[in-house]
Design a protein around this motif. Structure first.
Motif, PDB file in Angstrom:
ATOM      1  N   THR A   1       5.789  -8.294   0.314  1.00 50.51           N
ATOM      2  CA  THR A   1       5.392  -6.909   0.060  1.00 50.51           C
ATOM      3  C   THR A   1       4.391  -6.434   1.111  1.00 50.51           C
ATOM      4  OG1 THR A   1       5.725  -7.266  -2.310  1.00 50.51           O
ATOM      5  CG2 THR A   1       4.483  -5.306  -1.657  1.00 50.51           C
TER       6      THR A   1
ATOM      7  N   VAL B   1       5.695   0.905  -2.698  1.00 51.80           N
ATOM      8  CA  VAL B   1       5.501  -0.450  -2.208  1.00 51.80           C
ATOM      9  C   VAL B   1       4.022  -0.807  -2.225  1.00 51.80           C
ATOM     10  CG1 VAL B   1       5.805  -2.006  -0.254  1.00 51.80           C
ATOM     11  CG2 VAL B   1       7.582  -0.347  -0.804  1.00 51.80           C
TER      12      VAL B   1
ATOM     13  N   GLN C   1       6.208  -5.375   4.076  1.00 53.04           N
ATOM     14  CA  GLN C   1       6.863  -4.077   3.907  1.00 53.04           C
ATOM     15  C   GLN C   1       5.917  -2.921   4.198  1.00 53.04           C
ATOM     16  OE1 GLN C   1       9.285  -3.524   0.304  1.00 53.04           O
ATOM     17  NE2 GLN C   1       9.401  -5.734   0.108  1.00 53.04           N
TER      18      GLN C   1
END
Length: 231
Positions: free
Chosen positions: A30, A3, A33
């Motif tokens: 993202t 990620v 995350q």
């Protein structure tokens, strides 16, 4: 790690697409995350500036605010969206934010109200089941995912969560059977890893290893994902 690498690539990509709200939204999601609240909020805000009427940009700002610890601001933003567009989708987003903020009881109460208003819609049942899992109400979660399964909705996810409940209740053979019904989706690999763990708990390490080897042969694109467990 993957990620983080994706975030680095998106940061490079955004340099050539700085006027595209979708690009900023991808970066924001993202960043969330990986837990980078500041960068997530900056990126979500940029997406919002470019497309203020786009629900996804507003929702990203709300999620980033929550990640930043600004719970009241996040809920206030969603509440405003609900007043402008009171849809079931937006109601469920509000419920998810409540849950993420640790307000599980108000979230469940709101879901119950939605069920009375809209009936047993799959998206309501699914959200209720996931929150019930988070609060430890495995009985309610079992009913929700069983009902989804019997109606043919969220089949792979429902088998996965039912397997998880059986696993947690130490019904290991039942859990193996349920996990074994997961045939695709993002739950496929976790289900196979859990089956291997279950065989180990059942004191059958040979079957545990053979299961992963067979899975890797049948699904070669996922072979790397189960390699550490085989080791």
């Amino acid at each position: 790690v993957l990620v983080s690498a994706r975030l680095t690539l998106l940061e490079r990509f955004i340099k050539g697409n700085s006027g595209t709200p979708g690009a900023w939204l991808a970066v924001a999601n993202t960043a969330m995350q990986v837990g980078d609240a500041e960068f997530a909020l900056q990126s979500a805000s940029r997406a919002y500036d470019l497309a203020p009427d786009w629900d996804q940009s507003q929702l990203a700002v709300a999620r980033a605010l929550l990640l930043s610890g600004e719970t009241d601001a996040a809920l206030h933003l969603i509440d405003g969206m609900l007043k402008r567009r009171p849809t079931l989708e937006m109601e469920l987003e509000y419920v998810r934010l409540l849950t993420a903020a640790g307000e599980e009881l108000p979230a469940i109460e709101r879901l119950d109200d939605l069920a009375r208003q809209y009936g047993d819609r799959p998206e309501i049942l699914r959200t209720h089941g996931i929150i019930s899992l988070q609060t430890g109400d495995s009985g309610a979660a079992w009913r929700d995912f069983s009902q989804l399964l019997s109606a043919g909705y969220n089949v792979n996810e429902s088998f996965y969560y039912l397997g998880r409940i059986a696993f947690e209740q130490q019904h290991y053979l039942q859990a193996v059977r349920l996990y074994g019904r997961v045939m695709s989706s993002r739950y496929l690999v976790p289900a196979q890893l859990n089956i291997s763990r279950l065989y180990t708990l059942l004191k059958d390490p040979e079957t545990a290893l053979n299961h992963l080897q067979q899975f890797a042969e049948n699904y070669p694109k996922y072979a790397f994902d189960v390699l550490p467990a085989q080791a």
